[in-house]
Each structure stands twice: as C-alpha cells, then as structure tokens.
Design a protein around this motif. Sequence first.
Motif, PDB file in Angstrom:
ATOM      1  N   GLY A 134       0.834  -1.206   0.000  1.00  0.00           N
ATOM      2  CA  GLY A 134       0.000   0.000   0.000  1.00  0.00           C
ATOM      3  C   GLY A 134       0.859   1.241   0.000  1.00  0.00           C
ATOM      4  N   GLY A 135       0.539   2.163   0.903  1.00  0.00           N
ATOM      5  CA  GLY A 135       1.160   3.486   0.913  1.00  0.00           C
ATOM      6  C   GLY A 135       2.686   3.472   0.989  1.00  0.00           C
ATOM      7  N   LEU A 136       3.214   2.599   1.831  1.00  0.00           N
ATOM      8  CA  LEU A 136       4.664   2.576   2.017  1.00  0.00           C
ATOM      9  C   LEU A 136       5.392   2.218   0.722  1.00  0.00           C
ATOM     10  CD1 LEU A 136       6.583   1.080   4.976  1.00  0.00           C
ATOM     11  CD2 LEU A 136       6.933   0.055   2.751  1.00  0.00           C
ATOM     12  N   LEU A 139       4.858   4.994  -1.957  1.00  0.00           N
ATOM     13  CA  LEU A 139       5.706   6.151  -1.670  1.00  0.00           C
ATOM     14  C   LEU A 139       7.112   5.922  -2.219  1.00  0.00           C
ATOM     15  CD1 LEU A 139       5.673   8.906  -0.017  1.00  0.00           C
ATOM     16  CD2 LEU A 139       6.946   7.634   1.709  1.00  0.00           C
ATOM     17  N   ASP A 288      -0.124  -5.207   5.618  1.00  0.00           N
ATOM     18  CA  ASP A 288       0.098  -3.771   5.676  1.00  0.00           C
ATOM     19  C   ASP A 288      -0.068  -3.372   7.137  1.00  0.00           C
ATOM     20  OD1 ASP A 288       0.170  -1.160   4.034  1.00  0.00           O
ATOM     21  OD2 ASP A 288      -1.533  -0.847   5.365  1.00  0.00           O
ATOM     22  N   ASN A 289       0.905  -2.654   7.677  1.00  0.00           N
ATOM     23  CA  ASN A 289       0.812  -2.245   9.073  1.00  0.00           C
ATOM     24  C   ASN A 289       0.634  -3.406  10.049  1.00  0.00           C
ATOM     25  OD1 ASN A 289       1.082   0.592   9.819  1.00  0.00           O
ATOM     26  ND2 ASN A 289      -0.396   0.937   8.192  1.00  0.00           N
ATOM     27  N   HIS A 374       6.967   4.999   9.608  1.00  0.00           N
ATOM     28  CA  HIS A 374       5.696   5.147   8.888  1.00  0.00           C
ATOM     29  C   HIS A 374       4.479   4.801   9.729  1.00  0.00           C
ATOM     30  CE1 HIS A 374       7.369   5.572   4.764  1.00  0.00           C
ATOM     31  NE2 HIS A 374       8.362   4.863   5.270  1.00  0.00           N
ATOM     32  N   VAL A 452       6.277  11.098   8.627  1.00  0.00           N
ATOM     33  CA  VAL A 452       5.844  11.334   7.255  1.00  0.00           C
ATOM     34  C   VAL A 452       4.726  12.373   7.106  1.00  0.00           C
ATOM     35  CG1 VAL A 452       6.696   9.170   6.276  1.00  0.00           C
ATOM     36  CG2 VAL A 452       4.474   9.185   7.443  1.00  0.00           C
ATOM     37  N   ASN A 482       4.736  13.520   3.307  1.00  0.00           N
ATOM     38  CA  ASN A 482       4.683  12.749   2.059  1.00  0.00           C
ATOM     39  C   ASN A 482       4.137  13.544   0.877  1.00  0.00           C
ATOM     40  OD1 ASN A 482       3.807   9.454   3.488  1.00  0.00           O
ATOM     41  ND2 ASN A 482       5.756  10.504   3.229  1.00  0.00           N
ATOM     42  N   TYR A 572      -8.414   0.608  11.493  1.00  0.00           N
ATOM     43  CA  TYR A 572      -8.082   2.003  11.833  1.00  0.00           C
ATOM     44  C   TYR A 572      -8.424   2.966  10.695  1.00  0.00           C
ATOM     45  CZ  TYR A 572      -3.738   2.724   9.125  1.00  0.00           C
ATOM     46  OH  TYR A 572      -2.832   2.910   8.116  1.00  0.00           O
ATOM     47  N   GLU A 674      -3.356   7.196  11.242  1.00  0.00           N
ATOM     48  CA  GLU A 674      -2.825   7.165   9.879  1.00  0.00           C
ATOM     49  C   GLU A 674      -1.616   8.090   9.846  1.00  0.00           C
ATOM     50  OE1 GLU A 674      -2.403   5.375   7.173  1.00  0.00           O
ATOM     51  OE2 GLU A 674      -4.473   5.549   6.456  1.00  0.00           O
ATOM     52  N   ALA A 675      -0.433   7.513   9.681  1.00  0.00           N
ATOM     53  CA  ALA A 675       0.771   8.334   9.779  1.00  0.00           C
ATOM     54  C   ALA A 675       0.690   9.523   8.829  1.00  0.00           C
ATOM     55  CB  ALA A 675       1.994   7.484   9.473  1.00  0.00           C
ATOM     56  N   SER A 676       0.392   9.248   7.575  1.00  0.00           N
ATOM     57  CA  SER A 676       0.242  10.339   6.616  1.00  0.00           C
ATOM     58  C   SER A 676      -0.970  10.086   5.732  1.00  0.00           C
ATOM     59  CB  SER A 676       1.495  10.458   5.745  1.00  0.00           C
ATOM     60  OG  SER A 676       1.220  11.196   4.584  1.00  0.00           O
ATOM     61  N   GLY A 677      -0.933   8.925   5.041  1.00  0.00           N
ATOM     62  CA  GLY A 677      -1.875   8.715   3.956  1.00  0.00           C
ATOM     63  C   GLY A 677      -1.329   9.477   2.762  1.00  0.00           C
ATOM     64  N   THR A 678      -1.554   8.957   1.582  1.00  0.00           N
ATOM     65  CA  THR A 678      -1.145   9.680   0.380  1.00  0.00           C
ATOM     66  C   THR A 678      -2.284   9.731  -0.621  1.00  0.00           C
ATOM     67  OG1 THR A 678      -0.069   7.597  -0.197  1.00  0.00           O
ATOM     68  CG2 THR A 678       1.364   9.419   0.407  1.00  0.00           C
TER      69      THR A 678
END
Length: 835
Positions: A134-136, A139, A288-289, A374, A452, A482, A572, A674-678
């Motif tokens: 996913g996001g990681l 990115l 993921d996570n 992250h 991030v 991010n 989450y 959510e650390a950042s989300g993109t």
Amino acid sequence: VEASIPENQREAWRKHSAHGFENKDEFEKEAVRHIETTLARSLFNCDELAAYSGTALAFRDRLVIDWNRTQQRQTFADQKRVYYLSLEFLMGRTLDNAMLNVGLKDAAKDGLTDLGFRIEDIISQEHDAALGNGGLGRLAACFLDSMATLNYPAWGYGLRYRYGIFKQEIMDGYQVEIPDYWLDFNPWEFPRHDITVDIQFYGYVRKYQDDDGKSHAVWEGGEIVDAVAYDVPIPGYKTGTTNNLRLWSSKASRGEFDFQKFNSGEYESSVADQQRAETISAVLYPNDNLERGKELRLKQQSFWCSASIYDIVRRFKKSKRSWSEFTDQVAIQLNDTHPTLAIVELQRVLVDIEGLDWEDAWKIVTGTFSYTNHTVLPEALEKWSVPLIQNLLPRHLQIIYEINLQFLQMVERRFPQDREMLRRVSIIEESQPKMVRMAYLAIVGSHKVNGVAELHSDLIKTTIFKDFVTIYGPDKFTNVTNGVTPRRWLNQANPRLSEIIKAKLGGDEFLSDLNLLNQLENFVDDKAFRKEWAEIKYANKVRLAQFIMAQTGVSVNPKVMFDIQVKRIHEYKRQQLNIFGVIHRYLTIKNMTPEERKTYYPKVSIFGGKSAPGYWMAKNIIHLVNSVAQVVNNDKDVGNLLKVVFIEDYNVSKAEMLFPAADISQHISCAGMEASGTSQIKGVLNAGLLIGTCDGANIEVAREIGEDNIFLFGTLAEDVEDLRHAHSYSQHSIDGDLLKVFDAINSGIFGDRNSFSAIVSAVADHGDYYLVSDDFNSYIKTQALIDEAYKNQEDWITKCITSVARMGFFTSDRCIQEYAESIWNIEPLPPASKA
Ligand code: GLG
C-alpha cells in the motif's frame, strides 16, 4: 577485473553505438523489428499483447541507453549517492510513464495508430508490478520517480519477488486470494548474472586473537545462498537521468549445488535444496501495518540487506578512498525498520572484514544511515525474537548486543539516576523470549529519524520515541510530509485534466514544478475553462461507470455524486464507519415517501481495497460491504438514489482510473493512527474534494487548500486516549442513528447476521478502540453538508479548481528536495546538456 576496450579499437563502437528512436518513424521501425524478430510474430498474428510487447521493448532500448549514460556519468563524477532501501516498491505499470518521461508519447501514439492500434489499449495490456502492499511501497515508487527527475544519483534496493501482492477476487461477497505471478513477460528488468553475491545464514562465530593480541570474530559454517541482481531502469521526467532500481533474487549457491548428493542418487533432495533457496525471494508478505515475526521474513530482510551492503561497499571501494570518506560518498535511507539489519551488517563488514576499530566503524555507520518511521501502530512495530536471530545470524546478534551495551552505557552516564529509562530504551526487550526492538536499533544507528506528516512526526516525538528525544535532543527527529509524483498521479491518471491545465498555464512546466498550479486560481471564473473542467470529471466518471458495469453488472449513473474510499482495508482506516453511514442512508431512503425521495440526493458509494489474508475482521468488513451492495442495488424503493459498489482487486492502475472519477474521496482514519496517507493527495489533485478526519497529511492538505474546501470532522488526536479510557469505564452511550444501523444488521436484512455481529460488537461491546461511535454522528452530519454542497455545482467546481491550484506542496519532488538537503546532504548531477 574491469573489461574495457583499448582506445584504438573504440572507433567501431562509437560508429555503431545504439541511440534509440527519436521520432514516429524510428519508433515504428523499432517496434516492428521487435515484434518480428524478438517476439517472432508478424502482421498476420500481432494481437494487442504482442503490440504492447514490441512497444515496451522499443522503449526499453531507449531507457537502457539513458541508463548506461547516467551510470557512466555518475561513476565519473564520483559524488555522493543515496541508496533507498525498501522491501516494497509498488510500481504499477511502466510503459505509459516511460513514454511521458522520455518525451516520446506522441511519437508512440501516432506510430501505434499507423500500425493499427490505439495507444490506450496497448498501455492497458501491461500487468502491474505490484511489489508492495500500500502506501509505504507506493511512496517508494514515487520517490524513485522524483529522485531521477531531480537528477540525484540514487539507487533503489529491494527484493525481486516472484509473486507480488495477491490478486483479489470477490466470490459470494468474500475476498479470495489468487497468486500474482507477474514475471511471464517483464521487459523492464535486466538480469545481471555477473552480479551475484554469496549470502550466509546460520553457522557459528569463532573468536581468535591475532599476533598483536587484538581479538577478532569470524562467522563460519552454515549455508550460502546466492543473491542475483536484476536491474530496473528508472527514467526521470524530461532529463537524461535514468537511475537504477536493483532487486535481488535468491538462488541456490553456485558452490552449493550438491554434486555428491546428485551423484549418490539423491537428485530429488538436491533439487529440493535449490527450491528452498529460491523460496527466500518467492513472495511478498501481504500484510500492511502488521508484523508477524516469521523466520522466512527475517531471512528476506537479512538476505536483501547483506546483498545491498555488499554492493554499496564494493562500489565505494572502487573509488580507492579511505574509509573516513565513506559518509561523503554514501547515504542510506531506511524505508521503515524492514532494512534495519543493514546497520548491523555494515558494522560487521567494517569491523570483521575490513578490520576497522569499533568506534571508527560506528561513526561511519551512524553517519550513513537515516530512518523513516511510517506508523505508530504497536502491531506494526517490528520486533524479532533473540533466539531466532541467534540461530539465523549469530554474529549479527553479538553486534546488536554490543551496540546496545555502548548505547546504554552512554545513557547511564547522562542519566545516572534513571534505571527505568535504561529498561525502557534498551534495544533488547527483557521479555520471554527476549526481543530485539528494531525501531530502537534503527534510531540508535541513524543520524536522522523522520516521520511522514507533521502530526505524525510530532506524535512519535511525544509517544513511542519520547525517551530518545530526551537522550539525543530534538534535532535528530524531523518531518518530511509525504507527496506523490504528478507525472503519474496527474498527467498519466488524468491526461485531459493535465491537458487543460497545460493550455491555461502555457506549458507543462507544472509537471516538474507543481507550485505553478497556483496560477490556476486566475482562471477560477473563466466560464469556458470551468465548463471543460466539469466535462472532464464527467467523462472520467462515464469511463468508471462503464468499468463498473463490465465488472459487476451494476448500472451507475455518472451524473450523480461518486463517493470513493479506496485503500487497504483496516479497522483504523474505518471502512466500517463508511459502510455504517451507507446503511444509515439506505434506512433513511427506505423511510421516505415516494415524494420525498424525488428530492433526495442520489449517490454512488464505491469501496475498494485488499485485506491481509489473515485479517479476519477486515475480511468481514469486505463481506459486509458486498452484502449491503447486494441488498441496496436490488431494492426497487431505492432505485438510482443509492448504489454501492465494491471494486475488485484495487491496485495502482485501478487507482489511476478511480481518483479522476471521484467527486469526493474518504480519508476517515481514527485520529492519530494514519501516519500520513497519500491517497487524499491523489484525490484532490484529480479534482475531487475530501471528507477526512484531522489525521495524517489531511491536516496539512486542509491548511494548504483552505478549510472551506475540505470536509473535516471527528475527534482530535489529542482526545483519543481520554475517549478510549472513558469507553472502558462506562458503558459508552451510542448514537441513536448508529443503533438503528446495528439493529438493521442484527435483523439479518443483509444476510447472515452472525458473521457481521463481530463488526457491530467491536463498537458496541468491546471498547470501540477505533472510536467509530464517537465519530459517527459528526460523520453523518458532514455527509449531509456534502450532499447540500454538491447541489450547488458552481460552488463545487470553484472549490475543486481552487484546491488543485493549491496542491503544489504535495509533489514528491518537494519531499526528495527536503531529504536531499536536510538528511542525505547530496547534490544533483544533471546531464551535461541540462547543467
Ligand atoms: C504507511 C502508513 C501511511 C503512509 C505510508 C507512507 O500507514 O499512513 O502514508 O506508510 O508513508 N504502512 C503504510 O502504508
């Protein structure tokens, strides 16, 4: 030994050196040549797949020429490079991006037309390269694009999984996982069988003293596996710079193939050994996570870290510099804690193999590494059991203990009274069994640690890494919010939108300088522009509606609001809040008179995303969404007022289709989680509005585009803990509207209520950890505001144009600039003509 052609024989080379095609005719020639000779096809049996393959091979030739030149230039310049270590690179498709970046998309388009094909059909033949969750991972892919575009000498290092993230099928409403074997035809990689590294596992450590009385350690015995390099060219946008992504593949050692076994008739078991070696890079872990501590995963990490460190050190040694110059030449970025063993491996190589003193080596190591965090989710923070490491990597464990000892001694000197502190910050957790806390090891071994998004970077300093801020001071911790690459997430995903922006701004410089988008605000009242803007959104929705019809048989009206939540399924991220909202809407419609229904707001609610195969609750949520869709879409009372769609197998190329079609997208994670989300960035950049919580990068998006242009709701991160605490005390009161939703689910109208009862009782009976009940009411109210706002299309378009105009900050080019200047300390190296 470096092979090089003597000067007086270079004439022929120069004369025939490949240069790749430059225009339509040359493209056609190259594509046809590949179709006829590389693929052994002809104009009588060239289908779209063959045309894709020929086109890809022609572009690959182009890329590899730039790649060769870039590598030579970087070798000659001999300046500092950055190495981006990531277990995941979620690349998606390559051809379209390659066409854009080398500036030959129009040539290819016209050429393909001449040859009897449509470029869109050819592009869509390509299989996604899905080496990430996913996001990681996405990115990391955006960062590669930006590093090349900005001409930084940069390499990515990862694993070449034979199976990427699984393909998701929905059967009877349930997720089923199908293996993603993606390497049938992959023109974008170059196997480098000459670059093979021996990787050691297991064995024991032998200690001895040399003649000077100095003690040494050698790691002996165990087994050897080969790491073979596969190189993927990464072209920058409008620059000759083409960087390298090196992915390692595991193979039985050349030395290891056991001829004795083979000759003594144990052919089968000798082949089995071979397969065991290949298992290491066989499959991407689909979580993921979440980290699960499996030995094979640790093997993957150590295999990839050792191979990459070996390669980086070898390259450095070619420059014949002294070790003290290592940090002038090398920066290594750790994408999450997955590559943390690289810290230990570099220390091992410097001390055990290169013979440096511990302190000198450690100075080099900490000057080299930096670490990106992250997540703050405890279940995602990696810990490896000491016995597991002891067995697989005995020397590494000793080094980890030594690093920890020295670190704790330093802490003790500085905080002599604080025994508790020592226990808290120790890299070794004193549990049963003992565990190595990888994030702590990453912090201790790095000179910079970053989060991030602003909120996330603040949170790590005040929660999980608080003690380390006390120990090292605040300057070691920093933030890099991010971003995404506008080449893929604006131009490629939304070519028409990109086209009208280009027309208004008088050129496509905004694709490499995204702040130029702010000039769009000058055209917010331009009637013709607004009309075209709206037409583009509509066309993108029509395309998605056709796709939905073809995939699911559900007919959706592109004239109504498309509300999209696509991302990994995770409690989450709160897809359960979204589907509860949908059910609430359904009940509202059911309770209306036919008259009332005529004036109600129609809407299409679209979900998509994969669940980890072992994440039971997330799979349950997918099942609930599909079950609700089944009921709602077939209810005559509802008609076109509400449709619910689950998009199967969400991936990068589907994202490229979905965000341009979103009127609104949902980013509704529980605050602080959510650390950042993109994907919120992708949503806004593609002219959709957001509904979101005050979490991750949503907060900064709101600040940039203005609070009037975003629908924020819900609990603040600072209140989450108190609310959770309150839940555990009192039987917390649940909003009446939400109770009606629960009643509907429990009544069985969406099918088997037993299977959904866990989703309900997580909220109603088990402490509601993700605060769904706390946020439900404001969520529903905010959805009502959105319904109203959407009615006023003129205002809505103004909001969209204004928002896009203010998104410049969120380009991944800005991220890379920040990393380069404040963490890596590296300079760009543009091609001569661009210097
Ligand atoms: C993480 C986080 C996301 C973040 C992404 C990239 O969960 O919030 O946007 O990395 O930094 N594991 C992830 O996907």
